[in-house]
Scaffold this active site. Structure first.
Site, mmCIF file in Angstrom:
data_model
loop_
_atom_site.group_PDB
_atom_site.id
_atom_site.type_symbol
_atom_site.label_atom_id
_atom_site.label_comp_id
_atom_site.label_asym_id
_atom_site.label_seq_id
_atom_site.Cartn_x
_atom_site.Cartn_y
_atom_site.Cartn_z
ATOM 1 N N HIS A 116 49.419 36.526 39.111
ATOM 2 C CA HIS A 116 48.539 35.616 39.856
ATOM 3 C C HIS A 116 48.264 34.356 39.029
ATOM 4 O O HIS A 116 47.128 34.019 38.712
ATOM 5 C CB HIS A 116 47.225 36.319 40.211
ATOM 6 C CG HIS A 116 47.410 37.569 41.025
ATOM 7 N ND1 HIS A 116 47.897 37.553 42.314
ATOM 8 C CD2 HIS A 116 47.186 38.881 40.732
ATOM 9 C CE1 HIS A 116 47.965 38.795 42.778
ATOM 10 N NE2 HIS A 116 47.540 39.613 41.829
ATOM 11 N N ASP A 290 42.008 37.357 43.603
ATOM 12 C CA ASP A 290 42.985 37.278 42.514
ATOM 13 C C ASP A 290 43.799 35.996 42.572
ATOM 14 O O ASP A 290 44.340 35.550 41.559
ATOM 15 C CB ASP A 290 43.933 38.476 42.542
ATOM 16 C CG ASP A 290 43.318 39.708 41.896
ATOM 17 O OD1 ASP A 290 42.526 39.544 40.956
ATOM 18 O OD2 ASP A 290 43.624 40.821 42.335
#
Length: 391
Positions: A116, A290
């Site tokens: 991420h 995220d």
């Protein structure tokens, strides 16, 4: 190859170790795993394939796996994280590496985990400076256009999102004191799910199963048709235009943010200005946290302190929701990642040359960002995975 399982390890957006959930490290001549790591079954598969597996002492405590269980599967127990990173050719984790771990990574070492990167420039810089080869679960693809390594955790998070919302709606939790499914003679809560992918589908399934009034918004008409067929009228579907999002969010008791653009930062679908017009003490659950979150007012929280109130609205933004159920999550993720991990352990970078879907997972290669959406979000000049791999 040596495989190592390490204690501690990556924490979601700098959370505590007990929030980490599902962390593992694997090496290409050695494989290393981190807390909530490769389950013993997976370790046995790596050993059977001819790799050496190192497990950090206590790494499996969160899933009830003792060191002796890993030893029985063929692993060797080591004491520290430093030993894990020093010995492993490939590090397989779950959550993104922490600053201390960036410094342990070395040039050419393969890192296989959720990254991420788009909302996390510090991590991106740490990986770039390390010279490692970082492969992200969340951008590995399949022949059907899906994200097979993101799907298991999305399934878990989608289901947990409704559990979290139901708890947050309770008055002792700061909510309005509303039962999600209502009772005879009393209407249920109105649940709006923004995004009809894996997370959104699982959230809608759970909410409808509990008796809530559910609406799913998505910008894909084919996906809305699929959802309409799947739920057979038990869930309303609407096109996700700005006007429809506004209308649904302002009338909702619960809003589940389940928006995903693979590799990129999540778009902000709920603004702070909208909060003033929502039902007081409604609940926002941001499963996209995220990737930076899809609500303007979101910031990452922990399992110990999962919610906060802003402008009269309850926010639940735990950055590692599946970490709350590590036994379920560990097994689900290991089943999905094992074939790709074994390929990387056996053939290293050549595995990405041979497999276009695994190649899509390459995010950083020896100092260069190779995921275009992440590079754009970070304001960095990237290169294609094909160029980085010399294809």
């Amino acid at each position: 190859m040596v495989v190592a399982i390490q204690d501690g390890g990556s924490l979601p957006r700098r959370l505590r170790p007990q929030d980490a959930g599902l962390l593992a490290s694997i090496g290409v001549a050695s494989v290393a795993c981190v807390r909530r790591p490769r389950v013993p079954m997976a370790v046995r598969e790596y050993v059977a394939a001819g790799h050496d597996v190192l497990v950090q002492a206590g790494a499996g405590a969160g899933i009830g796996a003792a060191d002796a269980t890993y030893q029985a599967a063929g692993a060797r127990i080591v004491a520290t994280a430093a030993e894990v990173f020093a010995a492993a050719d490939m590090v397989v984790k779950v959550k993104e590496p922490q600053p201390a771990e960036w410094k342990m990574l070395r040039s050419g070492q393969i890192l296989f985990t959720y990254l991420h990167l788009a909302p996390d420039p510090e991590q991106a810089r740490g990986l770039i400076d390390s010279g490692c080869v970082a492969v992200a679960y969340e951008t590995v693809t399949d022949a059907h256009g899906g994200l097979p390594l993101l799907a298991p955790m999305s399934e878990v998070a989608g289901r947990l999102a409704i559990e979290a919302a139901a708890f947050a709606l309770r008055r002792p939790s700061g909510g309005k004191g509303l039962l999600l499914g209502g009772v005879p003679g009393v209407p249920p809560a109105r649940v709006v799910v923004v995004g009809g992918g894996v997370v959104g589908t699982q959230a809608a399934r759970m909410a409808a199963g509990l008796g809530a009034e559910v609406t799913v918004l998505d910008r894909s008409l084919p996906r809305l048709r699929q959802l309409d067929d799947l739920f057979q009228g038990r869930v309303r579907t609407r096109f996700s235009s700005a006007a429809n999002v506004d209308e649904e969010v302002l009338a909702a008791d619960v809003v589940i943010g389940a928006v995903l653009i693979p590799g990129a930062s999540a778009p902000k679908v709920v603004t702070r200005a909208m909060l003033a017009h929502m039902r007081p003490r409604s609940v926002l659950v941001d499963v996209s946290i995220d990737q930076g979150g899809c609500f303007e007012t979101s910031h990452a929280t922990t399992h110990d302190a999962p919610t906060y109130e802003l402008d009269g609205i309850i926010h639940y933004c735990v950055a590692n929701m599946p970490g709350a159920v590590p036994q379920t999550s560990s097994h689900a993720l290991n089943h999905a990642t094992l074939p790709f991990g074994l390929a990387l352990a056996a053939r290293g970078e050549q595995a990405m040359v041979d497999d276009e879907h695994l190649r899509r997972g390459l995010n950083v290669h020896r100092g260069r960002v190779t995921c275009a959406p992440a590079a754009q979000a970070l304001g960095l000049a990237g290169v294609s995975a094909e160029v980085a791999l010399g294809m």
